[in-house]
Design a protein around this motif. Structure first.
Motif, short mmCIF file in Angstrom:
data_model
loop_
_atom_site.label_atom_id
_atom_site.label_comp_id
_atom_site.label_asym_id
_atom_site.label_seq_id
_atom_site.Cartn_x
_atom_site.Cartn_y
_atom_site.Cartn_z
N ILE A 14 -26.61 35.51 7.13
CA ILE A 14 -25.05 34.93 6.98
C ILE A 14 -23.78 34.83 7.58
O ILE A 14 -23.33 33.77 8.23
CB ILE A 14 -24.58 34.58 5.32
N SER A 15 -23.36 36.53 7.08
CA SER A 15 -22.21 36.59 8.14
C SER A 15 -22.33 36.40 9.38
O SER A 15 -21.73 36.29 10.46
CB SER A 15 -21.20 37.88 8.00
N TYR A 17 -24.77 34.27 11.53
CA TYR A 17 -24.45 32.99 12.14
C TYR A 17 -23.53 32.41 11.75
O TYR A 17 -22.50 31.57 12.82
CB TYR A 17 -25.73 31.93 11.36
N ARG A 18 -22.37 33.22 10.57
CA ARG A 18 -20.88 32.25 10.37
C ARG A 18 -19.79 32.45 11.96
O ARG A 18 -19.35 32.66 12.77
CB ARG A 18 -20.18 33.40 9.17
N GLU A 19 -20.17 34.05 12.05
CA GLU A 19 -19.80 34.75 13.40
C GLU A 19 -19.55 34.14 14.63
O GLU A 19 -19.02 33.88 15.45
CB GLU A 19 -19.79 36.32 13.39
N MET A 20 -20.83 33.72 14.49
CA MET A 20 -21.38 33.12 16.11
C MET A 20 -21.49 31.19 15.56
O MET A 20 -20.86 30.92 16.32
CB MET A 20 -22.97 32.52 16.00
N LEU A 84 -24.84 24.82 17.32
CA LEU A 84 -25.79 24.19 16.86
C LEU A 84 -26.18 25.09 16.27
O LEU A 84 -27.57 24.83 15.09
CB LEU A 84 -26.58 23.46 17.98
N LYS A 85 -27.26 26.15 17.36
CA LYS A 85 -28.05 27.14 17.16
C LYS A 85 -27.47 28.26 14.89
O LYS A 85 -28.30 28.03 14.23
CB LYS A 85 -27.57 28.18 17.97
N SER A 86 -25.98 27.94 15.14
CA SER A 86 -25.76 28.93 13.62
C SER A 86 -26.15 27.71 12.48
O SER A 86 -26.43 28.15 11.70
CB SER A 86 -24.06 29.21 14.33
N ARG A 87 -25.45 26.42 13.00
CA ARG A 87 -25.59 25.76 11.98
C ARG A 87 -27.07 25.32 11.16
O ARG A 87 -27.45 25.30 10.34
CB ARG A 87 -25.40 23.81 12.74
N LYS A 88 -28.09 25.16 12.20
CA LYS A 88 -29.45 25.23 12.08
C LYS A 88 -30.02 26.15 11.12
O LYS A 88 -30.14 25.75 10.20
CB LYS A 88 -30.10 25.32 13.67
N ASN A 89 -29.12 27.38 11.84
CA ASN A 89 -29.88 28.75 11.14
C ASN A 89 -29.18 28.74 9.29
O ASN A 89 -29.90 29.34 8.82
CB ASN A 89 -29.75 30.13 11.57
N LEU A 90 -28.26 28.30 9.10
CA LEU A 90 -26.87 28.59 8.48
C LEU A 90 -28.04 27.22 7.64
O LEU A 90 -27.92 27.39 5.90
CB LEU A 90 -25.73 28.35 8.10
N LYS A 91 -28.60 26.44 7.87
CA LYS A 91 -29.20 25.49 6.88
C LYS A 91 -30.27 26.04 6.26
O LYS A 91 -30.11 25.26 5.30
CB LYS A 91 -29.29 24.15 8.03
N ALA A 92 -31.29 27.10 7.06
CA ALA A 92 -32.44 27.32 6.97
C ALA A 92 -32.00 28.36 6.01
O ALA A 92 -32.72 28.68 4.96
CB ALA A 92 -33.28 28.26 8.28
N SER A 94 -29.20 29.21 3.43
CA SER A 94 -29.12 27.76 2.87
C SER A 94 -30.65 27.87 2.21
O SER A 94 -30.28 27.80 0.38
CB SER A 94 -28.20 27.35 2.73
N LYS A 95 -31.35 27.24 2.83
CA LYS A 95 -32.20 26.81 1.98
C LYS A 95 -33.74 27.59 1.02
O LYS A 95 -34.01 27.32 0.16
CB LYS A 95 -33.35 25.14 2.72
N GLU A 96 -33.60 29.08 2.06
CA GLU A 96 -34.93 29.92 1.71
C GLU A 96 -33.63 30.14 0.51
O GLU A 96 -34.23 30.99 -0.56
CB GLU A 96 -34.02 31.03 2.80
N GLY A 97 -32.58 30.07 0.08
CA GLY A 97 -31.63 30.80 -0.77
C GLY A 97 -32.00 29.90 -2.23
O GLY A 97 -32.40 30.50 -3.65
N LYS A 98 -32.10 28.62 -1.88
CA LYS A 98 -32.43 27.54 -2.93
C LYS A 98 -34.12 28.38 -3.12
O LYS A 98 -34.06 27.46 -4.92
CB LYS A 98 -32.14 26.39 -3.19
N THR A 99 -34.54 28.31 -2.64
CA THR A 99 -36.16 28.20 -3.03
C THR A 99 -36.23 29.76 -3.71
O THR A 99 -37.13 29.06 -4.52
CB THR A 99 -37.21 27.92 -2.43
#
Length: 100
Positions: A14-15, A17-20, A84-92, A94-99
């Motif tokens: 998370i950190s 991809y936030r830096e990215m 776009l790369k960071s947004r895609k990976n942060l969404k993935a 967050s989905k991984e964390g919810k499951t």
């Protein structure tokens, strides 16, 4: 030594991809500034003739403007790719964390 992304923990990813994403926003700002510099130098490349009409002359200002505009496009492209790369990976992530 930096870990590979596969070996990173959830919070480290998370950190990372936030830096990215922050880098992408910095590239957007840099490209805007460089674009303004390029436009200013385009206007400086125009010269006036005897009749006080603007005449386009290829000069050093013109080459600086072209270089600045190419740099602005490059920075903007890098910013879009990083964002776009960071947004895609942060969404993935967050989905991984919810499951789990």
């Amino acid at each position: 030594m930096k870990k590979e992304r596969k070996e990173m923990t959830h919070n480290e990813k998370i950190s990372y991809y936030r830096e990215m994403k922050n880098s992408a926003l910095s590239f957007f700002i840099i490209s805007g500034i460089t674009f303004v510099v390029g436009v200013i130098f385009i206007f400086l490349s125009f010269k006036y003739n005897i009749l006080r009409e603007k005449v386009f002359v290829i000069s050093i200002e013109f080459f600086v403007a072209i270089i600045a505009l190419v740099a602005a496009i490059s920075f903007l492209t890098l910013g879009i790719i990083y964002y776009l790369k960071s947004r895609k990976n942060l969404k993935a992530i967050s989905k991984e964390g919810k499951t789990e």
